[in-house]
Design an enzyme around this catalytic site. Structure first.
Site, PDB file in Angstrom:
ATOM      1  N   ASP A  72      -3.550   5.666  -4.538  1.00 25.17           N
ATOM      2  CA  ASP A  72      -3.683   4.592  -3.549  1.00 25.17           C
ATOM      3  C   ASP A  72      -4.842   4.838  -2.593  1.00 25.17           C
ATOM      4  OD1 ASP A  72      -2.451   6.758  -2.340  1.00 25.17           O
ATOM      5  OD2 ASP A  72      -0.531   5.768  -2.066  1.00 25.17           O
ATOM      6  N   ASP A 141      11.042   6.764   3.217  1.00 22.96           N
ATOM      7  CA  ASP A 141      11.905   5.688   2.721  1.00 22.96           C
ATOM      8  C   ASP A 141      11.969   5.683   1.184  1.00 22.96           C
ATOM      9  OD1 ASP A 141       9.386   4.854   2.085  1.00 22.96           O
ATOM     10  OD2 ASP A 141       9.422   3.027   3.296  1.00 22.96           O
ATOM     11  N   HIS A 143       9.363   5.664  -0.845  1.00 22.61           N
ATOM     12  CA  HIS A 143       8.286   4.953  -1.541  1.00 22.61           C
ATOM     13  C   HIS A 143       7.445   5.925  -2.361  1.00 22.61           C
ATOM     14  CE1 HIS A 143       5.587   5.312   2.279  1.00 22.61           C
ATOM     15  NE2 HIS A 143       5.077   6.129   1.379  1.00 22.61           N
ATOM     16  N   GLU A 148       6.334   0.180  -1.271  1.00 22.20           N
ATOM     17  CA  GLU A 148       7.342   0.139  -0.221  1.00 22.20           C
ATOM     18  C   GLU A 148       8.651  -0.431  -0.770  1.00 22.20           C
ATOM     19  OE1 GLU A 148       6.661   1.768   2.245  1.00 22.20           O
ATOM     20  OE2 GLU A 148       4.965   1.099   3.450  1.00 22.20           O
TER      21      GLU A 148
HETATM   22  C1  GLP Z   1       1.682   8.108   1.977  1.00 22.73           C
HETATM   23  C2  GLP Z   1       1.152   8.063   0.567  1.00 22.73           C
HETATM   24  C3  GLP Z   1       2.167   8.567  -0.422  1.00 22.73           C
HETATM   25  C4  GLP Z   1       2.712   9.912   0.031  1.00 22.73           C
HETATM   26  C5  GLP Z   1       3.358   9.744   1.391  1.00 22.73           C
HETATM   27  C6  GLP Z   1       4.010  11.009   1.899  1.00 22.73           C
HETATM   28  O1  GLP Z   1       2.551   7.067   2.244  1.00 22.73           O
HETATM   29  N1  GLP Z   1       0.763   6.756   0.187  1.00 22.73           N
HETATM   30  O2  GLP Z   1       1.574   8.679  -1.696  1.00 22.73           O
HETATM   31  O3  GLP Z   1       3.631  10.390  -0.911  1.00 22.73           O
HETATM   32  O4  GLP Z   1       2.345   9.323   2.287  1.00 22.73           O
HETATM   33  O5  GLP Z   1       3.144  11.771   2.673  1.00 22.73           O
HETATM   34  P1  GLP Z   1       3.438  13.240   3.104  1.00 22.73           P
HETATM   35  O6  GLP Z   1       3.252  14.067   1.880  1.00 22.73           O
HETATM   36  O7  GLP Z   1       2.394  13.543   4.136  1.00 22.73           O
HETATM   37  O8  GLP Z   1       4.813  13.289   3.616  1.00 22.73           O
END
Ligand code: GLP
Length: 264
Positions: A72, A141, A143, A148
């Site tokens: 993403d 959540d 995702h 989402e």
């Molecule tokens: C963002 C990214 C996700 C990732 C998430 C968790 O939302 N789009 O791909 O898994 O963050 O981030 P973290 O690893 O910092 O908790």
């Protein structure tokens, strides 16, 4: 679904890096075709990337014949912005490994035609031969990528609107100012991830415990998009003790027993 549980995030991350390196090396032994990997951002994969970098530097694995697709990217954030996923990936992985620049694919959140950018991304994945292994993290959540809650479990790469919760969580990277967090992103779809031959999801810390419980013990549901892993024939969650903490004790014991019985 397999669940690999380690005492802490560091040892889980090292396990994941060695698992990925072994997969790259195993494919290289049988074919000249590139290994196609899906990659994620966030704080979660950083230690795995560190270990992969160490393995590359030690000559234990090479990314010369690896093609990567990132999950993403924010819409409208300049690529040069320190919090763009382009910057993140170069800083934490690409600038320190031997993957050819032409093999790196990251969605362009500043493309003039965002829908075309997304459609082209799906085509590029197919042209590369499909993804061998998708490495992902999860949001609080549940995702996956930026899918989402209420994203279709059949979704493909597209423009998505971030939830207020995600923007608040991610504001820690934007001077704790939610107004600086982009409202939209480009994201591979849930089906883009589950189309991969194999999916490995990392989840660490108590903040991920509810999402992991929903993904493992809850129904397969668009409310928790990582739960789509339940329908995948080769899905693995790699977590620490804190992240598995909301699952039932019996589930925990079963996953430990399976690992002891089946994994090398
Ligand atoms: C963002 C990214 C996700 C990732 C998430 C968790 O939302 N789009 O791909 O898994 O963050 O981030 P973290 O690893 O910092 O908790």
């Amino acid at each position: 679904m397999k669940v690999i549980i380690r005492d802490d995030a560091k040892s889980a991350s090292v396990w994941a890096a060695h698992y990925i390196a072994d997969k790259i090396n195993a494919k290289a032994k049988t074919t000249d075709k590139p290994f196609v990997i899906g990659l994620c951002t966030g704080s979660t994969p950083i230690e795995t990337y560190k270990e992969l970098i160490a393995l590359v530097k030690a000559g234990k694995v090479s990314f010369k014949n690896v093609i990567s697709f990132n999950m993403d990217e924010y819409v409208g954030l300049p690529e040069s912005h320190s919090e763009s996923y382009h910057s993140f990936m170069h800083k934490y992985l690409f600038d320190q490994i031997d993957e050819p620049a032409g093999n790196i694919h990251i969605l362009n959140g500043n493309a003039a035609d965002l829908e075309k950018e997304c459609a082209d991304y799906e085509k590029a994945i197919v042209e590369a031969g499909g993804i061998d292994l998708f490495l992902g993290g999860i949001g609080e959540d549940g995702h996956i990528a930026f899918n989402e809650p209420f994203s279709s479990l059949n979704s493909r790469t597209r423009v998505v609107t971030l939830t207020e919760d995600t923007r608040i969580v991610n504001s820690r990277f934007f001077d704790n100012d939610v107004n600086k967090v982009p409202r939209q992103a480009l994201s591979v779809g849930v089906a883009t991830v589950t189309d991969s031959k194999e999916v490995v999801i990392l989840a660490y810390g108590p903040k991920k415990a509810r999402a992991l419980r929903d993904a493992i013990e809850g129904p397969c549901s668009h409310v928790c998009t990582v739960s789509a892993l339940q329908l995948h024939p080769a899905g693995t969650i790699v977590c620490d003790e804190a992240a598995i903490g909301e699952c039932k004790l019996n589930s925990y014991k079963y996953f430990k027993a399976v690992e002891e019985a089946e994994l090398p």
